[in-house]
Write an enzyme that holds these catalytic residues in place. Structure first.
Site, PDB file in Angstrom:
ATOM      1  CG  ASN A 110      -1.882  -1.195   1.165  1.00 34.09           C
ATOM      2  OD1 ASN A 110      -2.135  -1.742   0.091  1.00 34.09           O
ATOM      3  ND2 ASN A 110      -2.375  -1.607   2.310  1.00 34.09           N
ATOM      4  CG  HIS A 161       3.726  -1.748  -4.671  1.00 31.85           C
ATOM      5  ND1 HIS A 161       2.523  -2.390  -4.793  1.00 31.85           N
ATOM      6  CD2 HIS A 161       4.659  -2.646  -5.096  1.00 31.85           C
ATOM      7  CE1 HIS A 161       2.724  -3.619  -5.270  1.00 31.85           C
ATOM      8  NE2 HIS A 161       4.002  -3.795  -5.443  1.00 31.85           N
TER       9      HIS A 161
END
Ligand code: ZN
Length: 258
Positions: free
Chosen positions: A110, A127
């Protein structure tokens, strides 16, 4: 109904026992962890974010480079939802487990920073994170906060104060590699762990989805808590298909109550 409730409670108790025995448990979280906070799955075709766009195209590095206006327009509703979101009960429960020493690190797919806002300290954002921007020319990093308001309200594209080039959200787009250092830290955490708790990830996005394989190769227990099945469910010690905002707090309570 009775039987289902019993089964869920039994699974939670089994997961709690494994967590209590572990000394270096690592959690791996994905989009499902933040959906109870109102954040749509960034890569999901059902999120509504892709209705007029091909995800592989608009959320790609080439669109960002060659059509930044298009990218920032598409990204704005998602950025607004993330900006308005608050950590949910599952975020707080995981932070409690870390504070009590039952989880040593969290690897997350996330980009919303909600684990940290809930109090988790050792978080590897494989990410990237929307809380940071990086200049595309001089690579200076900036906190996103002060650029967010003009972007969300006036669609103002953020630019670098020192060289005037466009600032890129520090998140991994399609066609981009994962941040090298963070990815190495995540791999090391899994290599040193003695339990892997996978929560809210459907394990569809590689290479992150391959981390459980490393855990299995070392014979350490796997707990999977997710709404839908994953490719590795049958290899896990405990699998719970349920609502994270309910299951994780119950699990934390079970672990911390003795
Ligand atoms: Zn710059």
């Amino acid at each position: 109904m009775m039987l289902e409730a019993d089964t869920l409670q039994t699974s939670i108790q089994k997961a709690a026992r494994l967590l209590k025995q572990a000394r270096k448990a690592v959690s791996l979280t994905g989009a499902g962890y933040s959906t109870p906070s109102g954040i749509p799955d960034f890569r999901s075709a059902h999120s509504g974010l892709w209705e007029n766009n091909d995800p592989l195209e608009v959320a790609s590095l080439s669109t960002f480079r060659f059509h930044p206006k298009k990218f920032f327009e598409w990204f704005r509703p998602l950025a607004a939802q993330i900006h308005a979101a608050l950590p949910n009960t599952a975020h707080y429960a995981l932070a409690q487990l870390e504070k009590a020493g039952h989880v040593v690190a969290t690897i997350t797919q996330n980009i919303d920073g909600l684990h940290q806002r809930a109090g988790s300290e050792q978080v590897f954002e494989v990410h990237g994170s929307l809380t940071r921007l990086v200049c595309t020319a001089c690579y200076t990093p900036y906190a996103a906060q002060e650029y967010l308001e003009p972007y969300l309200t006036e669609a103002k594209i953020p630019t670098c104060p020192s060289c005037a080039h466009i600032l890129k959200p520090d998140v991994v787009l399609f066609e981009e590699q994962l941040p090298f250092k963070t990815w190495k830290q995540a791999e090391t955490a899994v290599a040193q762990s003695d339990l892997l708790l996978i929560a809210g990830s459907s394990l569809l996005v590689f290479p992150t989805a391959s981390l459980p394989i490393r855990a299995l190769e070392r014979g350490i227990p796997l707990i999977i808590i997710n709404k839908t099945p994953t490719y590795i469910d049958e290899k896990a010690d405990v699998v719970i298909h349920g609502d994270l905002a309910e299951v994780i707090p119950r699990l934390a309570l079970e672990v911390l109550s003795e």
